[in-house]
Enzyme design. Sequence first.
Site, short mmCIF file in Angstrom:
data_model
loop_
_atom_site.label_atom_id
_atom_site.label_comp_id
_atom_site.label_asym_id
_atom_site.label_seq_id
_atom_site.Cartn_x
_atom_site.Cartn_y
_atom_site.Cartn_z
N ASP A 207 -23.60 -55.73 -78.37
CA ASP A 207 -22.24 -55.77 -77.81
C ASP A 207 -22.06 -57.13 -77.14
O ASP A 207 -22.97 -57.97 -77.16
CB ASP A 207 -22.06 -54.62 -76.77
N GLY A 233 -23.74 -60.58 -78.32
CA GLY A 233 -23.20 -61.45 -79.36
C GLY A 233 -21.78 -61.06 -79.72
O GLY A 233 -21.15 -60.26 -79.02
N ASP A 234 -21.31 -61.62 -80.82
CA ASP A 234 -19.93 -61.44 -81.26
C ASP A 234 -19.95 -60.95 -82.70
O ASP A 234 -20.42 -61.69 -83.59
CB ASP A 234 -19.21 -62.80 -81.15
N PHE A 235 -19.47 -59.71 -82.92
CA PHE A 235 -19.57 -59.18 -84.28
C PHE A 235 -18.62 -59.85 -85.26
O PHE A 235 -18.66 -59.58 -86.45
CB PHE A 235 -19.48 -57.65 -84.32
N HIS A 253 -11.43 -49.10 -85.12
CA HIS A 253 -10.03 -48.77 -84.81
C HIS A 253 -9.40 -49.76 -83.81
O HIS A 253 -8.19 -49.75 -83.63
CB HIS A 253 -9.87 -47.31 -84.36
C1 LIG Z 1 -13.80 -48.88 -77.89
S1 LIG Z 1 -15.30 -49.54 -77.32
C2 LIG Z 1 -16.47 -48.44 -78.09
C3 LIG Z 1 -17.80 -48.42 -77.41
C4 LIG Z 1 -18.83 -47.45 -78.01
N1 LIG Z 1 -19.14 -47.76 -79.39
C5 LIG Z 1 -18.32 -46.04 -77.86
O1 LIG Z 1 -17.90 -45.44 -78.86
O2 LIG Z 1 -18.32 -45.52 -76.73
C6 LIG Z 1 -15.45 -51.03 -78.27
C7 LIG Z 1 -16.71 -51.84 -77.97
O3 LIG Z 1 -16.66 -53.03 -78.75
C8 LIG Z 1 -17.16 -54.09 -77.96
N2 LIG Z 1 -16.67 -55.37 -78.47
C9 LIG Z 1 -15.41 -55.88 -78.42
N3 LIG Z 1 -15.34 -57.08 -79.01
C10 LIG Z 1 -16.60 -57.37 -79.44
C11 LIG Z 1 -17.17 -58.47 -80.14
N4 LIG Z 1 -16.41 -59.51 -80.51
N5 LIG Z 1 -18.49 -58.43 -80.46
C12 LIG Z 1 -19.27 -57.37 -80.08
N6 LIG Z 1 -18.78 -56.28 -79.41
C13 LIG Z 1 -17.46 -56.28 -79.10
C14 LIG Z 1 -16.61 -53.77 -76.58
O4 LIG Z 1 -17.30 -54.47 -75.57
C15 LIG Z 1 -16.81 -52.26 -76.53
O5 LIG Z 1 -18.07 -51.91 -76.01
#
Ligand SMILES: C[S@@+](CC[C@H](N)C(=O)[O-])C[C@H]1O[C@@H](n2cnc3c(N)ncnc32)[C@H](O)[C@@H]1O
Length: 354
Positions: A207, A233-235, A253
Amino acid sequence: MSKTDVRAPEAADAELVVRLAFGSMAAQTLRAAVRLKVVELVGDAQRRAADVAADAGTAHQPMTRLLRALAGLGLLAEHAPDTFSLTPAGALLDPGHPASLTSFAGMFTDPTLLRAWEHLDTSVRTGEIAFDAVFGTDFFRHLGQHPELSAQFNAAMSQATGATAAALPHAFDFGRFTSVTDVGGGDGTLLAGVLDAHPALTGVVFDTTDGLADTPRTLERHGLTERCSTAAGDFFHAVPKGSDLYLIKSVLHDWTDDQAVTILGHCRAVLPPGGRVLIVEPVLPEVVDIHAEADVTDGGTTYLTDLNMMVNVGGRERTRKDFEDLCRRAGLTPISITPLAGAAPFSLIEASAD
Ligand SMILES: C[S@@+](CC[C@H](N)C(=O)[O-])C[C@H]1O[C@@H](n2cnc3c(N)ncnc32)[C@H](O)[C@@H]1O
């Protein structure tokens, strides 16, 4: 009832419209209860409103009115005038309850999240993300600039994931894999549930740095520090390699189709032979049917989260065909789409690179 039913409206139809028009007042009543810690103050016995008011530091009469409104909403029960106890739903607003939804209720009634909703009609007209126009930045950057809100968001996501973390470990054959990376895995609640139930597995929670703020605490609480690591990191840039299963829940989503394809493409790029991507998200039916099973419709909530994605982040909820298209565009083959029993409205979408 046929979709073209044109019977004259009855009293119940007017009640439905009024209840919906009052929906944001109900949400603010919930929010006030959380902020005033009403549920903790009522506790597990019957309590008089005067005592709750004294403990909360409010006047007696306004507190009685709040408690009665909460009773009207089904969160409290009034046994005799001015004497209240918690209902099972109300008990979920206790932060100490194992299935607590306190942070979730706080986040989804927070003005930050609701301001963009005031511009839903504009988003529908223009397709633009209202949040970005209101705040001058996107949702996740805004969280990064507001650590308290970010902590609340992470806690809300963790609470929203509790049912999935309990159901998923028994609903999928994890025994075929050696290592699971949870992409956008937040505070680690979901992966901890999976690793608790499958002691031979190792894991990585991937994350952003902000998203991982609470993850080490979750892993410690579950005794998983040896078997599970975190990776920041950044996905949109890359996903760490090394696992044979890439779990991704409630992430796609948040994003447009093109962005979701990029994220899935990065998962595909690191998938070893025989590896899998496991998407966990609601799967919308092709046609809205409010009389369908609750585990499909979620009482209509998923259509509201779809709009929430539209105004706050620019993503969307998707149908089976939408997910199949996303997978194929990312070079993945969808293998199965199965409702996740015990965690409505989520489904499991398994895909491979083979
Ligand atoms: C809606 S939350 C879902 C968290 C977890 N998977 C859950 O279902 O409880 C979205 C997650 O994506 C992460 N996120 C947002 N942008 C991101 C990025 N560019 N790279 C990695 N993670 C990211 C956020 O920090 C967050 O933890």
